[in-house]
Design a protein around this motif. Structure first.
Motif, PDB file in Angstrom:
ATOM      1  N   THR A 102      72.934 -22.041 127.918  1.00 27.77           N
ATOM      2  CA  THR A 102      72.331 -23.367 127.910  1.00 27.77           C
ATOM      3  C   THR A 102      72.705 -24.129 129.175  1.00 27.77           C
ATOM      4  OG1 THR A 102      72.499 -23.390 125.496  1.00 27.77           O
ATOM      5  CG2 THR A 102      72.064 -25.492 126.574  1.00 27.77           C
ATOM      6  N   PRO A 103      71.753 -24.348 130.082  1.00 27.53           N
ATOM      7  CA  PRO A 103      72.061 -25.101 131.303  1.00 27.53           C
ATOM      8  C   PRO A 103      72.183 -26.598 131.018  1.00 27.53           C
ATOM      9  CG  PRO A 103      69.748 -24.499 131.265  1.00 27.53           C
ATOM     10  CD  PRO A 103      70.376 -23.874 130.047  1.00 27.53           C
ATOM     11  N   GLU A 104      72.731 -27.319 131.982  1.00 30.81           N
ATOM     12  CA  GLU A 104      72.871 -28.767 131.829  1.00 30.81           C
ATOM     13  C   GLU A 104      71.500 -29.409 131.630  1.00 30.81           C
ATOM     14  OE1 GLU A 104      74.615 -29.417 135.663  1.00 30.81           O
ATOM     15  OE2 GLU A 104      76.615 -29.588 134.798  1.00 30.81           O
ATOM     16  N   PRO A 105      71.393 -30.372 130.722  1.00 34.85           N
ATOM     17  CA  PRO A 105      70.100 -31.018 130.497  1.00 34.85           C
ATOM     18  C   PRO A 105      69.810 -32.059 131.579  1.00 34.85           C
ATOM     19  CG  PRO A 105      71.749 -31.998 129.078  1.00 34.85           C
ATOM     20  CD  PRO A 105      72.438 -30.873 129.816  1.00 34.85           C
ATOM     21  N   MET A 106      68.527 -32.341 131.782  1.00 33.07           N
ATOM     22  CA  MET A 106      68.105 -33.425 132.677  1.00 33.07           C
ATOM     23  C   MET A 106      67.942 -34.683 131.831  1.00 33.07           C
ATOM     24  SD  MET A 106      67.269 -34.785 135.522  1.00 33.07           S
ATOM     25  CE  MET A 106      66.970 -33.519 136.732  1.00 33.07           C
ATOM     26  N   VAL A 107      68.613 -35.744 132.253  1.00 31.13           N
ATOM     27  CA  VAL A 107      68.545 -37.019 131.547  1.00 31.13           C
ATOM     28  C   VAL A 107      67.654 -37.946 132.359  1.00 31.13           C
ATOM     29  CG1 VAL A 107      69.869 -38.974 130.664  1.00 31.13           C
ATOM     30  CG2 VAL A 107      70.875 -36.678 130.649  1.00 31.13           C
TER      31      VAL A 107
END
Length: 196
Positions: free
Chosen positions: A48-53
């Motif tokens: 799971t890659p870092e999410p875009m906020v």
């Protein structure tokens, strides 16, 4: 509080990293902030890659951990986009207010993450291919064991051996599924920490 280096270059809003000083950030007059805490359960960290906020349709940052997105007072749409889904929440920010928003990534690659005010529980089930292999292997072994035990007990003459084997397979399968379901549950929610 310092400007977060993970802030997106096109972000119209300042993004402050949580320096763990346990004090609220200094906010400009007429502004509040969304205190966003994004986390990923340990079974899903490897894929799971870092999410875009984003806020109001503009990117803000990409991160795990806690950040403060400084916003003018009013209503704002907070969006968190992961590899598999996008979640949104409408928040109202008052001057000087910190609005706590939490994002929990899903345990699997198909469920969307959870986004809301306050603590969130990660949706989905942990993916474990080895567990499927073990379930199949245990089921096959219990079939063989049931046939052998029934044969030695002399139950094969009237179909009792088949019933005995089916009952044994059902009991082992139910027990295996219970163990797998327990294993697929998320661990405890991690302690809040700064951006990583």
């Amino acid at each position: 509080m310092t400007l977060n280096t993970l802030a997106h270059p096109d972000s119209p809003y300042p993004v402050l990293a949580n320096d763990r000083a346990d004090r609220p950030p200094r906010l400009p007059e007429g502004h509040g902030a969304v205190a966003l805490y994004a986390w990923c359960p340990s079974p899903a960290e490897r894929y799971t890659p870092e999410p875009m906020v984003g806020v109001d349709g503009k990117p803000a940052c990409r991160c795990w951990g806690e950040v403060f997105i400084v916003l003018p007072a009013g209503e704002h749409l907070v969006e968190v986009q992961s590899k598999w889904s996008m979640r949104t929440i409408q928040v109202t920010v008052a001057p000087g207010q910190l609005v706590p928003v939490e994002y929990a990534a899903a345990l699997d690659g198909v469920s969307p993450g959870a986004l809301g005010l306050g603590p969130q529980r990660p949706p989905g089930r942990a993916s474990n291919p080895m567990a499927y292999f073990v379930l199949i292997l245990v089921s096959l072994l219990s079939c063989v064991a049931g046939a052998v035990i029934a044969g030695q007990a002399g139950l094969s003459a009237d179909g009792t051996a088949i019933l005995f084997t089916v009952a044994l397979v059902a009991a082992v399968s139910v027990g295996s599924v219970a163990v797998y379901r327990h294993h697929g549950k998320p661990g405890p929610r991690p302690e809040r920490k700064g951006v990583r």
